[in-house]
Design an enzyme around this catalytic site. Structure first.
Site, mmCIF file in Angstrom:
data_model
loop_
_atom_site.group_PDB
_atom_site.id
_atom_site.type_symbol
_atom_site.label_atom_id
_atom_site.label_comp_id
_atom_site.label_asym_id
_atom_site.label_seq_id
_atom_site.Cartn_x
_atom_site.Cartn_y
_atom_site.Cartn_z
ATOM 1 N N ARG A 243 26.548 -0.496 -3.247
ATOM 2 C CA ARG A 243 26.206 -1.654 -4.431
ATOM 3 C C ARG A 243 27.679 -2.468 -5.614
ATOM 4 O O ARG A 243 27.490 -3.421 -5.621
ATOM 5 C CB ARG A 243 25.373 -1.966 -5.378
ATOM 6 C CG ARG A 243 23.871 -1.828 -4.815
ATOM 7 C CD ARG A 243 22.618 -1.909 -5.522
ATOM 8 N NE ARG A 243 21.162 -1.640 -4.148
ATOM 9 C CZ ARG A 243 20.562 -1.420 -5.201
ATOM 10 N NH1 ARG A 243 20.193 -0.122 -5.704
ATOM 11 N NH2 ARG A 243 19.080 -1.899 -4.380
ATOM 12 N N LYS B 59 1.877 -1.396 4.188
ATOM 13 C CA LYS B 59 1.036 -2.399 3.798
ATOM 14 C C LYS B 59 0.319 -3.786 3.718
ATOM 15 O O LYS B 59 1.659 -4.519 4.047
ATOM 16 C CB LYS B 59 0.638 -2.232 2.700
ATOM 17 C CG LYS B 59 0.533 -0.033 1.589
ATOM 18 C CD LYS B 59 1.328 -0.148 0.676
ATOM 19 C CE LYS B 59 -0.344 -0.670 -0.121
ATOM 20 N NZ LYS B 59 -0.530 -0.410 -1.932
ATOM 21 N N GLY C 291 13.765 -3.468 2.233
ATOM 22 C CA GLY C 291 14.355 -1.854 1.651
ATOM 23 C C GLY C 291 14.797 -0.196 2.964
ATOM 24 O O GLY C 291 15.534 -0.063 3.519
ATOM 25 N N GLY D 157 12.204 -6.689 -1.609
ATOM 26 C CA GLY D 157 11.687 -7.657 -2.636
ATOM 27 C C GLY D 157 12.364 -8.782 -3.240
ATOM 28 O O GLY D 157 11.337 -9.663 -2.212
HETATM 29 P P1 ADP Z 1 10.458 -2.461 3.713
HETATM 30 O O1 ADP Z 1 10.851 -1.139 3.244
HETATM 31 O O2 ADP Z 1 11.381 -2.477 5.313
HETATM 32 O O3 ADP Z 1 9.635 -3.426 3.378
HETATM 33 P P2 ADP Z 1 7.592 -1.393 4.079
HETATM 34 O O4 ADP Z 1 7.952 -0.212 2.607
HETATM 35 O O5 ADP Z 1 6.475 -1.944 4.399
HETATM 36 O O6 ADP Z 1 9.289 -1.743 4.766
HETATM 37 O O7 ADP Z 1 7.428 -0.084 4.977
HETATM 38 C C1 ADP Z 1 8.461 0.931 5.246
HETATM 39 C C2 ADP Z 1 7.623 2.550 5.280
HETATM 40 O O8 ADP Z 1 6.192 2.358 6.644
HETATM 41 C C3 ADP Z 1 7.826 3.823 6.380
HETATM 42 O O9 ADP Z 1 8.507 4.917 5.151
HETATM 43 C C4 ADP Z 1 7.319 3.908 7.722
HETATM 44 O O10 ADP Z 1 7.120 5.647 7.593
HETATM 45 C C5 ADP Z 1 6.229 3.493 7.304
HETATM 46 N N1 ADP Z 1 5.029 3.183 8.415
HETATM 47 C C6 ADP Z 1 5.245 2.436 9.342
HETATM 48 N N2 ADP Z 1 4.397 2.272 10.432
HETATM 49 C C7 ADP Z 1 4.078 3.661 10.077
HETATM 50 C C8 ADP Z 1 2.274 4.038 10.810
HETATM 51 N N3 ADP Z 1 2.436 3.596 11.913
HETATM 52 N N4 ADP Z 1 2.241 5.143 10.117
HETATM 53 C C9 ADP Z 1 2.242 5.903 8.597
HETATM 54 N N5 ADP Z 1 3.520 5.003 7.862
HETATM 55 C C10 ADP Z 1 4.303 4.118 8.754
HETATM 56 MG MG MG Z 2 9.885 0.037 2.008
#
Ligand code: ADP
Ligand code: MG
Length: 395
Positions: free
Chosen positions: A36, A197, A351, A374
């Site tokens: 960063r 989620k 992230g 975010g």
């Molecule tokens: P980002 O940070 O890219 O926005 P998220 O924080 O929403 O992504 O989600 C990332 C997390 O989701 C990872 O830690 C991954 O392990 C988890 N994940 C993805 N698919 C599954 C699944 N089928 N079951 C449980 N966890 C999952």
């Molecule tokens: Mg995340």
């Protein structure tokens, strides 16, 4: 939504307050990863070259509105000084008479780093008194901290009401790439959404129903959709009640929208979310009791990759599976590879998605990798109306 940048404003000899993102990871008072700090160098070096007098400000970690010994900016100042090959003066506070003296004493090209902005309880409240005190230090405001642009804080929004406010190079690049997604994407435009989620991503999914041609769903969130369609999903992660209702609403809305929403047709299931657990590949509509869906299956991987190959634009957020464990990484890998090979405009945000792309060594092959998790999602949700972007001068 083009904004003025540092190149559009005269800064020679002026005191310029630059909001940077120096929120680096520290371990035992040492910087673990200086990405960063490096990312802010183009803006800092440009301003120094123009003879500006630089006052840099950032937050670091999550202090609770009071000073915390381990979250002072001193190690950041030291590292920045090494990277610039020039001395960096570090102030012991954020505002006040002492800081004013240091700011006034800056030579053209000189650099002053203020103390952690979140040591001041007024920062997160966007208190007008702090914004005014910060503005008194300088004549121009430059925002290069896209990752906090979705927060209306004193250093990201309030201060800009008092000074001519323009984007730094990092901010400019983010606005350009994400605006292309929101405003005028290459067609067909495909959104790939996964991650943990549904509830985190409702706004983004709804936005994409309006602007994307197709949405490809994966990650844990697909199981809430599959369950909302009336199928059993074993022990897969599901957001019951509220989550199911939302998924149902989105499916309904998709049916009426000019956007196709795709769910996985097959999934990798395991008995436990562990590296050495037994796994099998099953139809997404036939997940056996007691098994957990942890990745999209090979048929889905191929189908999603083929769609991405023919896309004019792709935005991706959220891993397709629990990619941190090797047996469940293939889906995420396939999406990243398909995007790397796609000749259209490709943007990755989030992230964990960013971590996945980095660990696969594919970041360089993407059109744009957003540094703001975010912030990038909120940018899309709001059509670019982030507090820290809205305050910048239009070009
Ligand atoms: P980002 O940070 O890219 O926005 P998220 O924080 O929403 O992504 O989600 C990332 C997390 O989701 C990872 O830690 C991954 O392990 C988890 N994940 C993805 N698919 C599954 C699944 N089928 N079951 C449980 N966890 C999952
Ligand atoms: Mg995340």
């Amino acid at each position: 939504m083009a904004k003025k940048s540092v190149k559009d404003i005269d800064v020679a000899g002026k005191k310029v307050l630059v909001r940077v993102d120096f929120n680096v990871k520290l371990k035992d008072g040492r910087i673990k990863d200086d990405t960063r700090i490096r990312a802010a160098l183009p803006t800092i070096e440009y301003l120094r070259g123009q003879g500006a007098r630089l006052i840099l400000v950032s937050h670091l970690g999550r202090p609770k509105g009071a000073a915390e010994e381990g979250l002072k900016m001193d190690p950041v100042a030291a590292r920045l000084s090494e990277l610039l090959g020039a001395s960096v003066n570090k102030a012991d506070s954020l505002v006040g008479a002492d800081v004013e003296k240091l700011a006034d004493a800056l030579e053209p090209g000189g650099v002053l780093l203020l103390e952690n902005s979140r040591f001041d309880p007024r920062e997160k409240k966007n208190d007008p008194s702090l914004a005014a005190e910060l503005a008194d230090l300088a004549e121009v405001y430059v925002d290069d901290a896209f990752g906090t642009a979705h927060r209306a804080h004193a250093t990201t929004a309030g201060v800009a009401e008092h000074l001519p406010a323009v984007a730094g190079f990092l901010m400019e690049k983010e606005i350009e790439a994400l605006s292309a997604v929101v405003v005028n994407p290459g067609r067909p435009f495909i959104a790939v959404l996964g991650g943990a989620k549904v509830s985190d991503k409702i706004g983004v999914i709804e936005r994409f129903l309006d602007i994307a041609d197709e949405i490809l769903i994966g990650g844990a969130m697909c199981f809430t959709f599959i369950k909302a369609q009336g199928y059993e999903v074993g022990t897969s992660l599901v957001e019951e009640e509220e989550g199911l209702a939302v998924a149902g609403r989105i499916l309904e809305k998709a049916a009426g929208a000019g956007c196709e929403l795709h769910l996985p047709t097959d999934v990798v299931v395991a008995e436990r979310a562990e590296e050495d657990a037994a796994t099998q590949i099953v139809a997404a509509t036939a997940i056996p009791e007691g098994w957990m869906g942890l990745d999209i299956g090979p048929e889905t991987r191929a189908a999603y990759a083929a769609k991405i190959a023919g896309a004019g634009g792709v935005f991706w957020n959220g891993p397709m599976g629990m990619f941190e464990l090797a047996p469940f990484a293939a889906g995420t890998q396939a999406i990243a590879q398909a995007m790397a090979d796609c000749p259209g405009m490709t943007v990755v945000g989030g992230g964990d998605s960013l971590a996945a792309v980095n660990s696969l060594g594919l970041a360089d092959k993407m059109g744009h990798v957003s540094t703001g998790g975010g912030a990038s999602l909120e940018f899309i949700e709001t059509g670019g109306e982030l507090p820290g972007v809205a305050v910048l001068l239009d070009s």
